[in-house]
Motif scaffolding. Structure first.
Motif, PDB file in Angstrom:
ATOM      1  N   VAL A   7       0.866  -1.176   0.000  1.00 25.97           N
ATOM      2  CA  VAL A   7       0.000   0.000   0.000  1.00 25.97           C
ATOM      3  C   VAL A   7       0.902   1.225   0.000  1.00 25.97           C
ATOM      4  O   VAL A   7       1.679   1.426   0.938  1.00 25.97           O
ATOM      5  N   THR A  71       6.564   1.766  -2.279  1.00 23.95           N
ATOM      6  CA  THR A  71       6.187   0.566  -3.037  1.00 23.95           C
ATOM      7  C   THR A  71       7.326  -0.449  -3.059  1.00 23.95           C
ATOM      8  O   THR A  71       7.107  -1.611  -3.402  1.00 23.95           O
ATOM      9  N   SER A 139       3.799   3.483   8.227  1.00 28.99           N
ATOM     10  CA  SER A 139       3.507   2.596   7.102  1.00 28.99           C
ATOM     11  C   SER A 139       3.435   1.148   7.546  1.00 28.99           C
ATOM     12  O   SER A 139       4.084   0.738   8.512  1.00 28.99           O
TER      13      SER A 139
END
Length: 143
Positions: A7, A71, A139
């Motif tokens: 994500v 990513t 994250s």
């Protein structure tokens, strides 16, 4: 075993971004777009401050780099930024658009265009970011 889907990192405005009135319109690996009012970001002669242009341009370019880095399970830090001021602005708002020139596994380079409400180019920035093997704060992605 199937790897977990990655994500991409979502932009979070910092203190300076909030003070400058930055608003995020679009965020992806391919493009980050934000706006900022000229009012509140002018120098003593009534023009958009060059430092404000650099601050918002560097922020948008760095956000674009961090989205790409996320990513890959990495984060990004700026290592070089340069800017050319083409035209001034006294009122209205500016649009700041970052698009990739190079998206690597170690370095990214983005072009950042700052335009006025009629689409005239006010400033062009180029920013290079180094990708680091570190966890991105907040994250779910880790290196």
């Amino acid at each position: 075993m199937t790897p977990e889907p990655v994500v991409p990192w979502k932009i979070e405005l910092g203190e300076l971004d909030l003070k400058m009135g930055v608003v995020i319109l679009e965020q992806s690996v391919e493009r980050v777009v934000a706006t900022m009012p000229v009012e509140g970001n002018r120098q003593s002669f009534g023009l958009l401050h060059g430092g404000a242009s650099l601050a918002v341009g560097e922020a948008v370019g760095s956000w674009a780099a961090v989205i790409h880095a996320s990513t890959l399970g990495k984060t990004a830090v700026g290592v070089d930024v340069s800017a050319t001021h083409h035209k001034g602005a006294r009122e209205g708002s500016i649009t700041v658009t970052a698009t990739p020139i190079h998206l690597g596994r170690t370095l990214t380079t983005h072009e950042v265009l700052i335009t006025n409400e009629t689409g005239q180019r006010l400033c062009t920035l180029r920013i290079t970011n180094l990708l680091l093997e570190e966890r991105i704060p907040g994250s779910t992605v880790s290196a």
